[in-house]
Design a protein around this motif. Structure first.
Motif, mmCIF file in Angstrom:
data_model
loop_
_atom_site.group_PDB
_atom_site.id
_atom_site.type_symbol
_atom_site.label_atom_id
_atom_site.label_comp_id
_atom_site.label_asym_id
_atom_site.label_seq_id
_atom_site.Cartn_x
_atom_site.Cartn_y
_atom_site.Cartn_z
ATOM 1 N N VAL A 5 0.833 -1.197 0.000
ATOM 2 C CA VAL A 5 0.000 0.000 0.000
ATOM 3 C C VAL A 5 0.867 1.246 0.000
ATOM 4 O O VAL A 5 0.542 2.250 -0.603
ATOM 5 C CB VAL A 5 -0.956 -0.004 1.210
ATOM 6 C CG1 VAL A 5 -1.697 1.320 1.317
ATOM 7 C CG2 VAL A 5 -1.946 -1.144 1.067
ATOM 8 N N PRO A 19 -0.187 -2.698 -9.288
ATOM 9 C CA PRO A 19 0.608 -1.666 -8.628
ATOM 10 C C PRO A 19 0.439 -1.699 -7.111
ATOM 11 O O PRO A 19 0.786 -0.740 -6.448
ATOM 12 C CB PRO A 19 0.021 -0.385 -9.217
ATOM 13 C CG PRO A 19 -1.405 -0.716 -9.478
ATOM 14 C CD PRO A 19 -1.466 -2.194 -9.777
ATOM 15 N N GLY A 20 -0.071 -2.773 -6.563
ATOM 16 C CA GLY A 20 -0.252 -2.850 -5.113
ATOM 17 C C GLY A 20 -1.714 -2.705 -4.751
ATOM 18 O O GLY A 20 -2.574 -2.498 -5.601
ATOM 19 N N ALA A 21 -1.970 -2.838 -3.451
ATOM 20 C CA ALA A 21 -3.356 -2.816 -2.978
ATOM 21 C C ALA A 21 -4.011 -1.476 -3.287
ATOM 22 O O ALA A 21 -3.351 -0.448 -3.358
ATOM 23 C CB ALA A 21 -3.392 -3.081 -1.481
ATOM 24 N N ILE A 22 -5.317 -1.511 -3.496
ATOM 25 C CA ILE A 22 -6.051 -0.318 -3.900
ATOM 26 C C ILE A 22 -7.312 -0.155 -3.068
ATOM 27 O O ILE A 22 -8.122 -1.069 -2.941
ATOM 28 C CB ILE A 22 -6.435 -0.389 -5.395
ATOM 29 C CG1 ILE A 22 -5.172 -0.312 -6.272
ATOM 30 C CG2 ILE A 22 -7.374 0.753 -5.768
ATOM 31 C CD1 ILE A 22 -5.469 -0.259 -7.757
ATOM 32 N N GLU A 23 -7.460 1.041 -2.523
ATOM 33 C CA GLU A 23 -8.696 1.423 -1.859
ATOM 34 C C GLU A 23 -9.436 2.364 -2.812
ATOM 35 O O GLU A 23 -8.801 3.139 -3.526
ATOM 36 C CB GLU A 23 -8.318 2.150 -0.558
ATOM 37 C CG GLU A 23 -9.492 2.508 0.300
ATOM 38 C CD GLU A 23 -9.050 2.910 1.719
ATOM 39 O OE1 GLU A 23 -7.896 2.664 2.078
ATOM 40 O OE2 GLU A 23 -9.884 3.489 2.430
ATOM 41 N N GLN A 24 -10.733 2.316 -2.838
ATOM 42 C CA GLN A 24 -11.536 3.139 -3.748
ATOM 43 C C GLN A 24 -11.132 2.881 -5.214
ATOM 44 O O GLN A 24 -10.466 3.684 -5.865
ATOM 45 C CB GLN A 24 -11.409 4.623 -3.401
ATOM 46 C CG GLN A 24 -11.925 4.917 -2.003
ATOM 47 C CD GLN A 24 -11.891 6.380 -1.640
ATOM 48 O OE1 GLN A 24 -11.013 7.107 -2.070
ATOM 49 N NE2 GLN A 24 -12.851 6.812 -0.844
ATOM 50 N N VAL A 25 -11.581 1.760 -5.667
ATOM 51 C CA VAL A 25 -11.165 1.251 -6.975
ATOM 52 C C VAL A 25 -11.674 2.134 -8.113
ATOM 53 O O VAL A 25 -12.814 2.582 -8.091
ATOM 54 C CB VAL A 25 -11.687 -0.202 -7.121
ATOM 55 C CG1 VAL A 25 -11.561 -0.690 -8.539
ATOM 56 C CG2 VAL A 25 -10.915 -1.102 -6.173
ATOM 57 N N ASP A 381 -4.467 4.585 -5.752
ATOM 58 C CA ASP A 381 -5.068 4.288 -4.459
ATOM 59 C C ASP A 381 -5.753 5.546 -3.909
ATOM 60 O O ASP A 381 -5.104 6.584 -3.713
ATOM 61 C CB ASP A 381 -3.988 3.808 -3.493
ATOM 62 C CG ASP A 381 -4.537 3.614 -2.101
ATOM 63 O OD1 ASP A 381 -5.265 2.636 -1.880
ATOM 64 O OD2 ASP A 381 -4.272 4.472 -1.229
ATOM 65 N N HIS A 383 -6.936 6.416 -1.037
ATOM 66 C CA HIS A 383 -6.469 6.946 0.248
ATOM 67 C C HIS A 383 -5.257 7.852 0.052
ATOM 68 O O HIS A 383 -5.187 8.954 0.585
ATOM 69 C CB HIS A 383 -6.122 5.771 1.159
ATOM 70 C CG HIS A 383 -5.807 6.180 2.565
ATOM 71 N ND1 HIS A 383 -6.784 6.512 3.471
ATOM 72 C CD2 HIS A 383 -4.625 6.327 3.201
ATOM 73 C CE1 HIS A 383 -6.225 6.828 4.619
ATOM 74 N NE2 HIS A 383 -4.919 6.724 4.485
#
Lengths: 459, 501
Positions: A5, A19-25, A381, A383
């Motif tokens: 993240v 590209p790594g974890a994603i919040e609010q896709v 991401d 956030h």
């Protein structure tokens, strides 16, 4: 280990993979390119995937995204335990066979999801057996873990070109262009925008294979791809792989214009660039441009009385914050900065463009309005996007946000109005509205300043 | 039947209940076949036919359990959901955020976006596994949002590659000190999306409901699909407080479920939780048929009163509610007289809407249910909602079970030719009906049809959509569906797909 993240660089370096974890896709998976198939009149996707995959992609990209609707009755193998254990090729064969009995289409595009990719179904050979029988059907490998709906879009296009568009000796048609631009459904305004792009290109004397949407003639346009004089890539990067491929295949040249024009200044300049590239009749083009500008500037003249007169009454914004995929981001940012005279705030590009294109994209921002200080940030991401905007010093400025539904809470927090321009766009109902070209620019101004006035008068 | 709460994976409804998703025939036959196959306590004679599922080689995109499980975990307040999946599974985030904000506005919660993070697995993770990334994402979720619980949902991809999600959750849980609840919801594991309800309810039962509760004799759990609280007006007159759970709630509400005097479930599709509460905590489950229609509502209230010792208050409440709605009910019945309705919804919910329509005097001889549970987790025949419907209101001659298949719905509507459709899961059915020139009432909040007031709510809503026929007829005349002509004319949803193309 680096936090996925907090480290936004994909260690694998894979093309748009993760590209790594994603919040609010802010985008779908490769399979989401089924929306691109649905965007071609007369084409139907056949999805080979789990029971919820296709619905989830289309509901996200169309249903809840500006409530675009669209023909969703997609055949799907709805894979279960049995296919996961024993393989799903037979099930796909049965599905295709029955689809041909129940549905009719000019083109079927078989798209595979994660499950067949992981269990190793040989989808290609199933589809080839139908191709041999003359069925208009192609196969695109769109496993969800292989990329997003942007890369899936190019995969689908490539499949159609390679497996469906015949290589033949059809004569080249001077003045015919294939347009590769906005991603259908992902961009809520794609239908109106493609229609406006087609209109202005026809205005200067081109015939246009717009390829997607209500103003496209559908599959027959795809058959005519090879005949085109050239390809127009009207986006920062999406479509370039397709154009390069077509150059290899047919020796078709392509013109790459990264910034989709919004407003008279940009649109006229764009049209002149196209006219020069294609060797079109300049006098005819100038006559069209003059007529468009005449009408356009009457509206801008009238808008000037609002823009000048209401500046302090309604706290008209001075700085634009743009959060969007790169095509609309660059287009809208350019319009706001160069034509309306706003200052560039954070410009966040959210679709994870391939690394190779990022420097070129960045240059387009730095060149805005003779170095107004615009700078693109690549981040997907939510956030981190919002942290970055919160940390931006906006002292003395009146900000406005152009973004997605995810920016609603942030815009409230920083006291800025929000104009939704990208996925997810849950608070707009969009049909034919365009934001690009001559006419779209006026709609964008209307939407923007209606939002501003309402924010001011209704709290 | 005993629910196994020791295993982090819930046994699917296909295994527990024999759920089917494909069937067509008379509702009374489906009742008899189900009862014969899964046990009859009524001593019925059905001629010995077992429940036999139909099949179709052609299928269209449906929904999956992951969608249901993740949505209903995300709308639990002060939670973060980590979707351990490629990015596509998280495409539902925007829908869920819209849903949560709408719920928050209706229920008076803080208006904010719910929190969910997708591990966004790529090809490399498919090869090497995504457990490290999962652990770090759980830590990040904790750092970012300071939640009180984190849910970790699996996906088809992680199920196939075999990531040890429970191990990862446990390791990080020990570090951060809040529950990390795993939801095993791989879409391929069950043929029906409603298994997602079982997954989230299993997770809640296992991890979020404390043992050794103190009883609250005036508290009643109401398990619903989601929406406004229509229950307090029904139950407060009995001196009962409503603990509304599922469909968005606080962790406190979940925790106090084990303290309640009884549990009612507003759709037996969700009754895993109620059965679990009875089994684990001795909270009795109200098994009376659901309160759709006047008599059923009376009896449902009486059953609650019996279980909570409030019989002295119940008859007065029933009488006053019936009197209150009588004039408006009469007006609605008059306005709807002679109208022909069609119901499309999930099992028990469909049965409820059918009862409502018949109570309103609507003719309804066709229904479309997204799945069929031949039995419920309690195994109690009172919860045989289709059997109850047929007993009270008569047969439904054209009863189709189909997992929201557009082509089958088209055939069913061609057969029924109703004046309007009332449906849930608006994705397929609502737009299909509209485009066939049929006014449609999609029910987003499934509590709309419940109790006495529900009859008025539904009746008024139908009357509001009927004039839209003018719009739908216009659209229907100018658009078509890409089916072969023979299928466009077909009226049997399970007609053999053998015609030449």
């Amino acid at each position: 280990m680096l936090s996925p993240v907090t480290d936004n660089l994909d260690a694998s370096g894979a093309f748009c993979s993760s590209p790594g974890a994603i919040e609010q896709v802010r985008y779908g998976c490769s399979l989401g390119a089924l929306a691109s198939v649905i965007a071609i009149p007369g084409a139907v996707p056949i999805t080979h995937c789990g029971p919820g995959c296709a619905t989830k992609q289309f509901h996200a990209l169309s249903g809840i995204n500006a409530y675009q609707g669209g023909e969703f009755h997609v055949p799907s193998s709805n894979l279960g335990n049995q296919e996961v254990i024993f393989g799903g090729a037979d099930r796909l064969d049965e599905l295709i066979r029955s689809t041909l009995k129940v549905m009719q289409a000019d083109l079927f595009v078989v798209q595979s999801g994660c499950i067949p990719g992981l269990v190793g179904d040989d989808v290609g050979s199933v589809v080839r057996s139908y191709q041999k029988q003359g069925v208009p059907i192609v196969f695109a490998e769109t496993s969800g873990y292989r990329g997003n709906n942007f890369t899936g879009h190019e995969t689908v296009i490539r499949a159609i070109i390679d497996q469906f568009v015949d290589v033949n000796d059809a004569p080249l048609q001077h003045g015919l262009v294939n347009v590769w631009s906005l991603l259908p459904y992902q961009n809520p305004f794609w239908r109106g925008d493609l229609t406006e792009i087609k209109r202005i290109l026809e205005g200067v004397g081109l015939e246009v294979n717009i390829l997607f949407g209500p103003s496209s003639a559908g599959v027959e346009e795809w058959r005519a791809i090879q005949r085109a004089q050239f390809n127009l890539v009207l986006s920062p990067w999406l479509g370039l792989a397709t154009a390069a491929h077509l150059e290899d295949l047919y020796g078709q040249p392509f013109l790459h214009v990264p910034t989709i024009p919004i407003g008279a200044k940009a649109t006229s300049a764009f049209l002149r660039q196209v006219v020069d590239f294609a060797g079109l009749d300049r006098a005819r083009a100038e006559a069209f441009i003059a007529q468009e500008e005449k009408e356009h500037y009457v509206y801008l003249r009238d808008f000037a009385s609002f823009y000048a007169g209401c500046t302090s009454q309604y706290r008209l914004p001075s700085t634009a914050i743009v959060v969007s995929e790169s095509a609309y981001n660059l287009a809208v940012a350019s319009f706001l900065v160069e034509q309306l005279g706003l200052n560039p705030g954070p410009m966040v590009i959210s679709e994870n463009p391939p690394a190779d294109f990022r420097e070129t994209i960045q240059k387009s921002y730095r060149a805005l309005a003779d170095g107004a200080g615009a700078e693109a940030v690549f981040e997907q991401d939510g956030h981190r996007i919002h942290e970055l905007i919160r940390q931006t010093d906006l002292t003395g400025e009146v900000p406005i946000v152009f973004g997605s539904t995810w920016e609603a809470a942030l815009a409230d927090e920083i006291g800025a109005p929000l104009v939704e321009i990208g996925y997810p766009c849950t608070d707009e109902v969009v049909l034919s509205r365009a934001y690009v070209g001559y006419r779209g620019a006026l709609a964008l101004i209307e939407r923007t300043y209606t939002t501003v006035v309402r924010a001011s008068t209704m709290g | 039947m005993v629910l196994n709460l020791k295993n982090p994976q819930v046994e699917t409804r296909d295994q527990r209940l024999g759920t089917i998703t494909q069937w067509d025939g008379r509702a009374d036959q489906l009742v008899r076949d189900s009862v014969f196959t899964y046990g009859c306590s009524k001593g019925c004679d059905n001629g010995g036919r077992r429940l036999c599922e139909q099949s179709s080689p052609f299928q269209q995109a449906s929904m999956c359990a992951e969608h249901i499980a993740v949505t209903n975990a995300t709308i639990i307040q002060e939670s973060v959901v980590v979707q351990h999946s490629p990015i596509g599974c998280a495409a539902s985030q925007s829908f869920t955020a819209r849903y949560y904000r709408d719920l928050a506005a209706r229920r008076g919660w803080k208006l904010e976006d719910p929190k969910s993070i997708c591990t966004n697995l790529g090809e490399q993770d498919m090869v090497f596994g995504g457990v490290e990334r999962l652990e770090q994402t759980i830590r990040d979720a904790f750092e970012r949002h300071d939640p009180r619980v984190i849910f970790v949902a699996t996906s088809c991809a992680t199920g196939i590659i075999g990531d040890d999600v429970d191990g990862a959750a446990k390791r990080v849980e020990d570090e951060i000190g809040i529950p990390v609840v795993t939801l095993h919801c791989e879409g391929f594991k069950s043929k029906h999306w409603s298994s997602g309800w079982d997954v989230i309810e299993h997770g809640i039962l296992r991890r979020l409901v404390p043992h050794a509760p103190q009883r609250q004799p005036d508290l009643i759990n109401v398990i619903h699909l989601g929406g406004p609280d229509v229950f307090s007006p029904l139950l407060n007159p009995l001196g009962l407080r409503v603990n509304l759970v599922m469909g968005g709630n606080t962790l406190e509400r979940l925790a106090q479920m084990s303290e309640a005097a009884a549990t009612v479930t507003m759709c037996f599709v969700l009754s895993y939780l109620a059965t679990g509460l009875e089994q684990e905590f001795g909270v009795p489950e109200v098994k009376a048929p659901l309160p759709y229609g006047l008599d059923a509502t009376d009896n449902w209230l009486r059953d609650i009163a019996r279980l909570t010792g409030t019989e002295d208050k119940v008859e007065a409440g029933i009488a006053s509610e019936r009197a209150r709605i009588a004039p408006e009910l009469a007006r609605l019945r008059k306005a709807l007289k002679g109208k022909r309705g069609f119901v499309a919804a999930g099992a028990a919910f469909a049965h409820g809407l059918l009862a409502d329509l018949r109570e309103l005097g609507v003719d309804v001889d066709s229904a479309f249910s997204f799945h069929h549970d031949p039995t419920t987790d309690s195994g109690d025949s009172q919860q045989d909602s289709l059997g109850h419907l047929v007993d009270v209101w008569g047969d439904v001659p054209n009863y189709t079970v189909s997992p929201d298949q557009h082509f089958q719905a088209h055939a069913a509507l061609q057969r029924a030719r109703p004046d309007f459709v009332i449906c849930r899961h608006s994705g397929t059915m609502a737009v299909l009906a509209g485009r066939m020139g049929i006014p449609v009432l999609p029910i987003f909040y499934s509590n709309d049809g419940l109790g006495y007031e529900g009859l008025l709510t539904i009746g008024r809503a139908i009357l509001r959509v009927l004039p839209r026929k003018r719009f739908y007829d216009d659209v229907a005349a100018h658009s078509s569906f890409p089916y072969q002509p023979w299928w466009l004319a077909e009226t049997d949803p399970y007609a053999a797909i053998a015609e030449p193309a």
